[in-house]
Design an enzyme around this catalytic site. Sequence first.
Site, PDB file in Angstrom:
ATOM      1  N   ASN A  41       3.784   8.008  -3.844  1.00 54.42           N
ATOM      2  CA  ASN A  41       3.879   6.564  -3.689  1.00 54.42           C
ATOM      3  C   ASN A  41       4.575   6.224  -2.376  1.00 54.42           C
ATOM      4  O   ASN A  41       5.449   6.947  -1.909  1.00 54.42           O
ATOM      5  CB  ASN A  41       4.563   5.894  -4.891  1.00 54.42           C
ATOM      6  CG  ASN A  41       5.986   6.346  -5.160  1.00 54.42           C
ATOM      7  OD1 ASN A  41       6.310   7.521  -5.064  1.00 54.42           O
ATOM      8  ND2 ASN A  41       6.841   5.407  -5.530  1.00 54.42           N
ATOM      9  N   ASN A  44       6.537  -0.683   0.213  1.00 57.89           N
ATOM     10  CA  ASN A  44       6.583  -1.505   1.407  1.00 57.89           C
ATOM     11  C   ASN A  44       7.371  -2.758   1.096  1.00 57.89           C
ATOM     12  O   ASN A  44       7.255  -3.313   0.000  1.00 57.89           O
ATOM     13  CB  ASN A  44       5.143  -1.841   1.825  1.00 57.89           C
ATOM     14  CG  ASN A  44       5.078  -2.526   3.154  1.00 57.89           C
ATOM     15  OD1 ASN A  44       5.470  -3.676   3.290  1.00 57.89           O
ATOM     16  ND2 ASN A  44       4.570  -1.816   4.144  1.00 57.89           N
ATOM     17  N   TYR A  47       5.999  -6.398  -0.655  1.00 62.98           N
ATOM     18  CA  TYR A  47       5.456  -6.107  -1.984  1.00 62.98           C
ATOM     19  C   TYR A  47       4.329  -7.078  -2.296  1.00 62.98           C
ATOM     20  O   TYR A  47       4.463  -8.250  -2.016  1.00 62.98           O
ATOM     21  CB  TYR A  47       6.578  -6.236  -3.028  1.00 62.98           C
ATOM     22  CG  TYR A  47       6.124  -5.914  -4.422  1.00 62.98           C
ATOM     23  CD1 TYR A  47       6.077  -4.589  -4.837  1.00 62.98           C
ATOM     24  CD2 TYR A  47       5.717  -6.911  -5.295  1.00 62.98           C
ATOM     25  CE1 TYR A  47       5.641  -4.273  -6.108  1.00 62.98           C
ATOM     26  CE2 TYR A  47       5.279  -6.597  -6.561  1.00 62.98           C
ATOM     27  CZ  TYR A  47       5.234  -5.278  -6.961  1.00 62.98           C
ATOM     28  OH  TYR A  47       4.794  -4.957  -8.213  1.00 62.98           O
ATOM     29  N   GLU A  54      -1.170   8.105  -7.325  1.00 58.59           N
ATOM     30  CA  GLU A  54      -2.530   8.433  -7.746  1.00 58.59           C
ATOM     31  C   GLU A  54      -3.540   7.901  -6.740  1.00 58.59           C
ATOM     32  O   GLU A  54      -4.500   8.600  -6.393  1.00 58.59           O
ATOM     33  CB  GLU A  54      -2.816   7.844  -9.140  1.00 58.59           C
ATOM     34  CG  GLU A  54      -1.914   8.379 -10.234  1.00 58.59           C
ATOM     35  CD  GLU A  54      -0.628   7.585 -10.423  1.00 58.59           C
ATOM     36  OE1 GLU A  54      -0.034   7.690 -11.509  1.00 58.59           O
ATOM     37  OE2 GLU A  54      -0.204   6.857  -9.498  1.00 58.59           O
ATOM     38  N   CYS A  87      -0.319   3.344 -13.702  1.00 60.20           N
ATOM     39  CA  CYS A  87      -0.401   1.901 -13.927  1.00 60.20           C
ATOM     40  C   CYS A  87      -1.856   1.523 -14.224  1.00 60.20           C
ATOM     41  O   CYS A  87      -2.774   2.340 -14.075  1.00 60.20           O
ATOM     42  CB  CYS A  87       0.122   1.141 -12.706  1.00 60.20           C
ATOM     43  SG  CYS A  87      -0.956   1.223 -11.253  1.00 60.20           S
ATOM     44  N   CYS A  90      -4.253   2.043 -11.254  1.00 60.80           N
ATOM     45  CA  CYS A  90      -4.575   3.457 -11.006  1.00 60.80           C
ATOM     46  C   CYS A  90      -5.489   4.012 -12.087  1.00 60.80           C
ATOM     47  O   CYS A  90      -6.349   4.848 -11.805  1.00 60.80           O
ATOM     48  CB  CYS A  90      -3.301   4.284 -10.888  1.00 60.80           C
ATOM     49  SG  CYS A  90      -2.498   4.057  -9.282  1.00 60.80           S
TER      50      CYS A  90
END
Length: 129
Positions: A41, A44, A47, A54, A87, A90
């Site tokens: 991951n 940034n 957001y 993934e 999530c 993903c």
Amino acid sequence: DGDALIEAAKAVRARAHAPYSHYHVGSAVLDEKGGIHSGCNVENAAYPEGICAETSAIAAMVAAGGTRIVAIAAVGGRQDLEACTPCGGCRQRILEFADANTCIILLDEKGQPRRYTMDELLPASFRLP
């Protein structure tokens, strides 16, 4: 092999950029050619412009010419590894490159690998014809 994917996911997790959530995730994909592609991951400040592990691993697979996920592993946690599942976004991204035999390998609450099917993680999923 599931152990190799878990180890690759653990190794790349150490490179995650997670200064905001402090939740580091690593993922590794086994493609149809036997290649392993890993990703972590990358958060940034703007957001939600970061990317999940993934997603990063799938992008590495596609960039290398892979077209199908045979298996994917993901591990995560703030300091030590915790039970961690992909999530919703993903799960949909994995589905894009998965089939009925794709194996999703995650760690349970005791740190033991647990295997899931795509239908277990994303029942009644959205697919284009």
